[in-house]
Motif scaffolding. Sequence first.
Motif, mmCIF file in Angstrom:
data_model
loop_
_atom_site.group_PDB
_atom_site.id
_atom_site.type_symbol
_atom_site.label_atom_id
_atom_site.label_comp_id
_atom_site.label_asym_id
_atom_site.label_seq_id
_atom_site.Cartn_x
_atom_site.Cartn_y
_atom_site.Cartn_z
ATOM 1 N N LYS A 3 -9.325 122.994 -7.499
ATOM 2 C CA LYS A 3 -8.489 122.405 -6.454
ATOM 3 C C LYS A 3 -9.043 122.766 -5.072
ATOM 4 C CE LYS A 3 -3.790 122.132 -6.620
ATOM 5 N NZ LYS A 3 -2.401 122.630 -6.545
ATOM 6 N N SER A 4 -9.431 124.009 -4.890
ATOM 7 C CA SER A 4 -9.985 124.455 -3.616
ATOM 8 C C SER A 4 -11.277 123.710 -3.293
ATOM 9 C CB SER A 4 -10.231 125.961 -3.671
ATOM 10 O OG SER A 4 -10.692 126.433 -2.436
ATOM 11 N N LEU A 5 -12.141 123.546 -4.279
ATOM 12 C CA LEU A 5 -13.397 122.823 -4.053
ATOM 13 C C LEU A 5 -13.138 121.357 -3.709
ATOM 14 C CD1 LEU A 5 -15.621 124.384 -6.851
ATOM 15 C CD2 LEU A 5 -15.752 124.804 -4.392
ATOM 16 N N TYR A 7 -10.449 120.221 -2.153
ATOM 17 C CA TYR A 7 -9.993 120.213 -0.764
ATOM 18 C C TYR A 7 -11.177 120.307 0.197
ATOM 19 C CZ TYR A 7 -5.129 120.969 -2.241
ATOM 20 O OH TYR A 7 -3.888 120.856 -2.796
ATOM 21 N N PHE A 8 -12.142 121.161 -0.121
ATOM 22 C CA PHE A 8 -13.336 121.260 0.720
ATOM 23 C C PHE A 8 -14.085 119.928 0.753
ATOM 24 C CE2 PHE A 8 -13.550 126.073 0.169
ATOM 25 C CZ PHE A 8 -13.266 126.335 1.501
ATOM 26 N N LEU A 9 -14.219 119.294 -0.397
ATOM 27 C CA LEU A 9 -14.924 118.020 -0.484
ATOM 28 C C LEU A 9 -14.232 116.952 0.357
ATOM 29 C CD1 LEU A 9 -17.132 116.243 -1.783
ATOM 30 C CD2 LEU A 9 -15.507 115.796 -3.619
ATOM 31 N N TRP A 10 -12.927 116.821 0.184
ATOM 32 C CA TRP A 10 -12.192 115.823 0.956
ATOM 33 C C TRP A 10 -12.243 116.121 2.446
ATOM 34 C CZ3 TRP A 10 -11.280 111.191 -0.415
ATOM 35 C CH2 TRP A 10 -11.080 110.871 -1.742
ATOM 36 N N ALA A 11 -12.062 117.388 2.809
ATOM 37 C CA ALA A 11 -12.123 117.765 4.221
ATOM 38 C C ALA A 11 -13.497 117.409 4.792
ATOM 39 C CB ALA A 11 -11.834 119.255 4.398
ATOM 40 N N GLY A 12 -14.547 117.712 4.061
ATOM 41 C CA GLY A 12 -15.899 117.413 4.524
ATOM 42 C C GLY A 12 -16.137 115.929 4.713
ATOM 43 N N LEU A 13 -15.662 115.127 3.767
ATOM 44 C CA LEU A 13 -15.846 113.681 3.893
ATOM 45 C C LEU A 13 -15.129 113.130 5.118
ATOM 46 C CD1 LEU A 13 -15.563 112.553 0.166
ATOM 47 C CD2 LEU A 13 -17.617 112.579 1.598
ATOM 48 N N PHE A 14 -13.902 113.604 5.352
ATOM 49 C CA PHE A 14 -13.172 113.133 6.525
ATOM 50 C C PHE A 14 -13.793 113.638 7.828
ATOM 51 C CE2 PHE A 14 -9.913 111.881 3.517
ATOM 52 C CZ PHE A 14 -9.444 110.703 4.081
ATOM 53 N N GLU A 15 -14.247 114.896 7.845
ATOM 54 C CA GLU A 15 -14.844 115.409 9.083
ATOM 55 C C GLU A 15 -16.174 114.735 9.390
ATOM 56 O OE1 GLU A 15 -15.999 119.411 11.544
ATOM 57 O OE2 GLU A 15 -15.958 119.520 9.370
ATOM 58 N N GLY A 46 -8.330 117.887 9.599
ATOM 59 C CA GLY A 46 -7.594 119.080 10.018
ATOM 60 C C GLY A 46 -6.390 119.350 9.142
ATOM 61 N N ALA A 47 -5.721 118.293 8.710
ATOM 62 C CA ALA A 47 -4.550 118.457 7.842
ATOM 63 C C ALA A 47 -4.964 118.893 6.436
ATOM 64 C CB ALA A 47 -3.753 117.154 7.793
ATOM 65 N N ILE A 48 -6.024 118.324 5.915
ATOM 66 C CA ILE A 48 -6.473 118.682 4.562
ATOM 67 C C ILE A 48 -6.842 120.159 4.489
ATOM 68 C CG2 ILE A 48 -8.304 118.342 2.847
ATOM 69 C CD1 ILE A 48 -8.345 115.384 3.705
ATOM 70 N N ALA A 49 -7.465 120.659 5.523
ATOM 71 C CA ALA A 49 -7.891 122.068 5.515
ATOM 72 C C ALA A 49 -6.705 123.019 5.365
ATOM 73 C CB ALA A 49 -8.668 122.384 6.795
ATOM 74 N N THR A 50 -5.516 122.604 5.807
ATOM 75 C CA THR A 50 -4.342 123.480 5.694
ATOM 76 C C THR A 50 -3.852 123.628 4.257
ATOM 77 O OG1 THR A 50 -2.692 121.730 6.018
ATOM 78 C CG2 THR A 50 -3.587 122.789 7.997
ATOM 79 N N LEU A 51 -4.344 122.808 3.353
ATOM 80 C CA LEU A 51 -3.911 122.869 1.954
ATOM 81 C C LEU A 51 -4.590 123.997 1.173
ATOM 82 C CD1 LEU A 51 -3.916 119.037 1.228
ATOM 83 C CD2 LEU A 51 -1.951 120.480 1.831
ATOM 84 N N GLN A 52 -5.616 124.591 1.758
ATOM 85 C CA GLN A 52 -6.326 125.686 1.090
ATOM 86 C C GLN A 52 -5.396 126.894 0.948
ATOM 87 O OE1 GLN A 52 -9.066 125.715 -0.434
ATOM 88 N NE2 GLN A 52 -10.434 124.236 0.471
ATOM 89 N N PRO A 53 -5.526 127.632 -0.169
ATOM 90 C CA PRO A 53 -4.642 128.777 -0.383
ATOM 91 C C PRO A 53 -4.992 130.016 0.443
ATOM 92 C CG PRO A 53 -6.164 128.548 -2.224
ATOM 93 C CD PRO A 53 -6.375 127.358 -1.328
ATOM 94 N N ALA A 54 -6.212 130.135 0.909
ATOM 95 C CA ALA A 54 -6.643 131.333 1.648
ATOM 96 C C ALA A 54 -6.179 131.258 3.099
ATOM 97 C CB ALA A 54 -8.163 131.471 1.584
ATOM 98 N N ASN A 55 -6.384 132.363 3.831
ATOM 99 C CA ASN A 55 -5.993 132.384 5.242
ATOM 100 C C ASN A 55 -6.954 131.547 6.086
ATOM 101 O OD1 ASN A 55 -8.158 134.025 6.474
ATOM 102 N ND2 ASN A 55 -7.366 135.638 5.171
ATOM 103 N N PHE A 56 -6.514 131.233 7.305
ATOM 104 C CA PHE A 56 -7.262 130.332 8.197
ATOM 105 C C PHE A 56 -8.711 130.770 8.400
ATOM 106 C CE2 PHE A 56 -8.769 129.122 12.404
ATOM 107 C CZ PHE A 56 -8.561 127.753 12.392
#
Length: 107
Positions: A3-5, A7-15, A46-56
């Motif tokens: 799930k974390s990976l 989120y990274f993939l989607w965030a990267g595509l949008f950015e 920016g919104a997708i990145a907030t879905l990650q479970p780790a801290n900012f």
Amino acid sequence: MIKSLLYFLWAGLFEIGGGYLIWLWLREGKPFWWGILGAIALAVYGAIATLQPANFGRVYAAYGGVFIIMAMLWGWKVDGTIPDRYDLIGASLALVSVLIIMFMPRS
């Protein structure tokens, strides 16, 4: 971890996609609405990145490595710039760094 990976993939595509649309608007003379779509895509990133479970801080540090890898792939597949061995070595080091930052056990 999967799930974390994702989120990274989607965030990267949008950015990267959003930045690319703005690049095309400002540097290649594409219509203004391409820039608007790019800005929207960057906001979604920016919104997708907030879905990650780790801290900012941890998420954004790890995302830097993911961004490096995805930007290299984008340059290769979209712009036609084939990564050389140093690009591949750097991207590999970035990937190892992401895995350490995000997934190493902590006490």
